[in-house]
Design an enzyme around this catalytic site. Structure first.
Site, PDB file in Angstrom:
ATOM      1  CG  ASP A 159      39.479  30.792  13.381  1.00 46.21           C
ATOM      2  OD1 ASP A 159      40.173  31.784  13.647  1.00 46.21           O
ATOM      3  OD2 ASP A 159      38.573  30.372  14.127  1.00 46.21           O
ATOM      4  NE  ARG A 167      38.728  26.540  12.381  1.00 47.62           N
ATOM      5  CZ  ARG A 167      39.635  26.112  13.234  1.00 47.62           C
ATOM      6  NH1 ARG A 167      40.254  24.959  13.024  1.00 47.62           N
ATOM      7  NH2 ARG A 167      39.954  26.817  14.303  1.00 47.62           N
ATOM      8  NE  ARG A 228      46.989  29.473  14.845  1.00 46.76           N
ATOM      9  CZ  ARG A 228      46.183  29.792  15.871  1.00 46.76           C
ATOM     10  NH1 ARG A 228      46.395  29.272  17.077  1.00 46.76           N
ATOM     11  NH2 ARG A 228      45.191  30.649  15.695  1.00 46.76           N
ATOM     12  CG  HIS A 259      45.827  35.342  18.957  1.00 44.18           C
ATOM     13  ND1 HIS A 259      46.710  34.636  18.135  1.00 44.18           N
ATOM     14  CD2 HIS A 259      44.623  34.718  18.843  1.00 44.18           C
ATOM     15  CE1 HIS A 259      46.073  33.624  17.573  1.00 44.18           C
ATOM     16  NE2 HIS A 259      44.798  33.645  17.981  1.00 44.18           N
ATOM     17  CG  HIS A 271      42.388  27.039  22.383  1.00 45.68           C
ATOM     18  ND1 HIS A 271      43.502  27.567  21.776  1.00 45.68           N
ATOM     19  CD2 HIS A 271      41.339  27.309  21.570  1.00 45.68           C
ATOM     20  CE1 HIS A 271      43.139  28.143  20.636  1.00 45.68           C
ATOM     21  NE2 HIS A 271      41.844  27.994  20.494  1.00 45.68           N
ATOM     22  CG  ASP A 344      40.836  33.802  20.684  1.00 50.95           C
ATOM     23  OD1 ASP A 344      40.021  33.188  19.971  1.00 50.95           O
ATOM     24  OD2 ASP A 344      42.047  33.506  20.730  1.00 50.95           O
TER      25      ASP A 344
END
Length: 600
Positions: A159, A167, A228, A259, A271, A344
C-alpha cells in the site's frame, strides 16, 4: 465426477484423425493445443516430458467442456500458458492467496506456509522494512522461494498511496497523498507521482501497488478514507485517479484501484466494523462508480473490492467482496472489466468478525474475486487455502472459473514480472524528493483569511497541536513523526506544547495560561471535526486577541468549525513534507495556491 460418456470418446477418436498442430506452441510449457479445422473442436493435451506420453484431459466442443476423469486432473491454463510447467492443483489454489510476512526476513513459518500450501503472492507492510537495501534483498528472497515452490513468480504488493498510507522507509521518497495532489488542480501531478512511485517500487523488487483510492469522499465523517480520496467530486476523482494509474502502469507497476464499488460515503471503518451504504445502483452510477468506470475505460489492470454492505443492489447480507451480483454481474458483466479483482484484507473486522476469514475467502473467489488477502496470521492463510481447495474439489467453486482466474493471474504476472533497469539510487533520489516537495507546496489551500495578508508570527510564536494518533489501521505508524509543535519551534523559534488528542475544558483553560508573552498562536489540528476538543481549543485561543493560525493536518473539514477571526489552511497530512510547506507560508516565502478539492 461422473464417468466420461462414450459419445465423447468417439468424438475424441474422430477428432484425433484430423488434428493439426498449432505452430505457436512453446516446448517450455506442458500444454499443447491441437485444433480441428473440420469440427471446430479444441482438445488440450497434457505432455509428460519424462515419459513422452500425451494424455487428453478434456475436450472443448462448440464451447462445451467435457472433463476426462484421469484421477488427478491438472488445471488448464485457458488462454495463457503457464509461466513454467503445468501447475499442480495445490499450486493453482495458491495463486489465489496473498499473505503477509511477520518480520524483516523469511521466517520458518512463512517458508513452511509457502511450501505446504503453495502460496503465490505477498503483501508488505512497514513491519517488513528496515531500509531500501534490506527490502530489495527481502523481495529477492520472496521471489526465489515462491517461484521455486509454485512455478510462478509472486506478485509482491504494497500500500503505497502516498500521504497517510505510505509503507516505505525514510530512505524512500515520501509522496503527497491523493487529496493534496487533487488540491494542486493539476492532473499531471498525479501522473508524475505515479511514475515516481513506480520507479522506486520497481527498483526495490515490488511489482504491485495497491493504489490509488478511487473513493469519492462524500461523507465528511468518514474515518478511513478522507484525504486518501482526491476529492468529493466524482469527475475530479476519475481524472486524477486515472492519471496516477497511467503513471504506475507506464512505470510497469500493477495498479490496483480501490475500494469498489466505493468506500467514500461511510462513517464506519471496515477495518473495525461492517459499513452499510444504502444507495441504489442508479445513485451509485452517478457518484461512486464514476471513477471506476473511467478507470476501466482507461485500461486499469486491477480493482480491489470493499467490505461494505450494499443492500440496494445485493439482497443477501454479504459485503461487496463476497457478492457475485457486485463482482461478476456488476463489475465484470455490466462495467466490462476483464482485469484482476483483488479483495481487501479478509482479516479486517468487517469480515473476520461477521463471516470468518476462511469462509470469506471461499465466498469471494466464488463471487469472482481472483486474489484474496489474508495479510497477518499464518494459521488463517493455511485455513483459507485448505477451504478454497476443498470448495474447488467438491464443486462449490466452479472449476472452470477457477482455471480462467488462474490464467488471468498468470497473464498479469507475465506482464509485470519483468527485469527492471531501476537501481537503488532511484529510491529517495534528490530529484524525486525535490518534485515531491514542490507538489506538496502547491497543494496547501487557504481555508479562511480574515485580512488580505497573513500576520507576522513574531519572535515568540506559540505552537500547539496533538500527536498524530492512530485513526485507522490503514494509516502509517505516524507516532514516529516529530510532533507538529516541536518541529515548527525547531525551525522558527518560540514555544512548543503538545496538546491532548481531544482537550477537555479544564485542559483548554490550563493551556490558555501559556499564551502570556506569545506574539502569535499557530495550531495544528488532526481530524478535529471528529475530536472536537481540538476545535474548542483553537476557538478559545482566537478569543485571546492574539493572531491565531490553524493548519488542518489531516481532513480539511476541521476548518468549517473555526471562528471567523482565525486564519486557516488545509495541509492534508501530518508529515515533515507538509510541515515544510507550512513553514514557507508562515515565513511568507510563498503563498498558498492550492484549490480545495472538497465542498463545505
Amino acid at each position: 465426477m461422473s464417468e466420461f460418456p462414450p459419445i465423447a470418446i468417439t468424438i475424441s477418436l474422430l477428432v484425433s484423425m484430423v488434428f493439426s498442430v498449432d505452430s505457436s506452441i512453446s516446448f517450455g510449457y506442458r500444454y499443447a493445443q491441437y485444433t480441428s479445422n473440420a469440427t471446430n473442436c479444441n482438445i488440450f493435451l497434457s505432455i509428460d516430458k519424462n515419459v513422452g506420453t500425451v494424455v487428453p484431459f478434456f475436450i472443448q466442443l462448440f464451447g462445451i467442456v467435457v472433463f476426462v476423469p484421469d484421477g488427478s486432473r491438472h488445471v488448464a491454463d485457458q488462454g495463457a500458458p503457464c509461466m513454467h510447467n503445468e501447475p499442480t492443483f495445490e499450486q493453482s489454489v495458491g495463486q489465489h492467496l496473498v499473505t503477509g510476512l511477520q518480520g524483516v526476513s523469511l521466517d520458518e513459518q512463512f517458508i513452511e506456509l509457502v511450501r505446504n500450501h503453495k502460496i503465490g503472492n505477498v503483501i508488505l507492510f512497514s513491519r517488513n522494512i528496515v531500509d531500501k537495501y534490506q527490502l530489495k534483498a527481502l523481495c529477492a528472497d520472496i521471489h526465489e522461494l515462491i517461484e521455486r515452490e509454485t512455478g510462478f513468480p509472486p506478485l509482491i504488493s504494497i500500500d503505497e498511496e502516498g500521504g497517510m498510507v505510505s509503507r516505505l522507509g525514510p530512505d524512500a521518497t515520501h509522496l503527497p497523498g491523493a487529496m493534496a495532489i487533487g488540491a494542486t488542480a493539476d492532473q499531471g501531478n498525479a501522473y508524475t507521482i505515479g511514475r515516481i512511485s513506480a520507479s522506486e517500487l520497481r527498483a526495490l523488487g515490488i511489482q504491485c501497488n495497491l493504489a490509488p483510492s478511487l473513493d469519492v469522499n462524500s461523507n465528511r465523517m468518514n474515518p478511513v478514507i478522507g484525504v486518501r480520496a482526491y476529492s468529493d467530486n466524482p469527475e475530479t476523482v476519475a481524472s486524477f485517479g486515472t492519471a496516477m494509474v497511467r503513471g504506475l502502469t507506464d512505470g510497469n507497476v500493477l495498479s490496483v484501484v480501490k475500494h469498489f464499488p466505493g468506500h467514500g460515503d461511510t462513517d464506519v471503518d471496515s477495518h473495525t466494523g461492517l459499513p452499510v451504504i444504502g444507495k441504489s445502483k442508479e445513485e451509485l452510477l452517478v457518484c461512486e462508480l464514476v471513477p471506476f468506470k473511467a478507470a476501466i475505460e482507461a485500461g486499469v489492470p486491477a480493482i480491489m473490492t470493499s467490505h461494505i454492505l450494499f443492500p440496494g443492489i445485493e439482497s443477501e447480507p454479504v459485503p461487496a467482496t463476497m457478492s457475485r451480483i457486485i463482482v461478476t454481474d456488476l463489475l465484470r458483466a455490466e462495467l466490462s472489466f476483464d482485469g484482476l479483482v483483488f479483495s481487501d484484507c479478509l482479516e479486517m473486522g468487517a469480515i473476520k468478525d461477521h463471516y470468518g476469514t476462511s469462509r470469506a475467502a471461499v465466498e469471494a473467489i466464488r463471487a469472482g474475486v481472483d486474489l484474496v488477502f489474508v495479510s497477518h496470521t499464518y494459521a488463517l492463510v493455511a485455513e483459507a487455502a485448505a477451504a478454497v481447495a476443498e470448495s474447488i474439489r467438491n464443486g462449490y467453486i466452479d472449476s472452470d472459473e477457477h482455471a480462467v482466474s488462474v490464467g488471468r493471474i498468470a497473464e498479469a504476472k507475465k506482464r509485470f514480472d519483468v527485469p527492471s533497469e531501476e537501481t537503488l539510487d532511484t529510491v529517495g533520489s534528490e530529484e524525486h524528493r525535490t518534485i515531491a516537495k514542490a507538489i506538496m507546496a502547491r497543494s496547501v489551500c487557504i481555508g479562511n483569511m480574515p485580512t488580505q495578508t497573513l500576520p507576522d508570527i513574531g519572535d515568540q510564536p506559540l505552537f500547539l497541536g496533538c500527536r498524530p494518533f492512530h485513526t485507522t489501521p490503514a494509516s502509517n505508524g505516524e507516532s514516529e513523526t516529530t510532533p507538529f509543535p516541536e518541529w515548527m519551534a525547531s525551525q522558527l523559534g518560540g514555544k512548543a506544547l503538545v496538546t491532548p488528542d481531544d482537550p477537555t475544558n479544564e485542559e483548554i483553560i490550563a493551556l490558555m495560561e501559556e499564551t502570556r508573552g506569545a506574539t502569535c498562536i499557530v495550531i495544528g489540528t488532526y481530524n478535529g471535526h471528529i475530536r472536537q476538543g481540538q476545535l474548542a481549543l483553537a476557538n478559545a485561543m482566537a478569543g485571546t486577541g492574539l493572531p491565531t493560525i490553524v493548519c488542518a493536518l489531516r481532513n480539511p473539514y476541521d476548518l468549517v468549525y473555526l471562528a471567523e477571526n482565525i486564519f486557516s489552511f488545509a495541509v492534508f497530512e501530518y508529515s515533515t513534507l507538509a510541515f515544510e510547506a507550512i513553514r514557507c507560508i508562515l515565513t511568507q516565502e510563498r503563498s498558498a495556491t492550492g484549490v480545495l478539492p472538497i465542498h463545505w
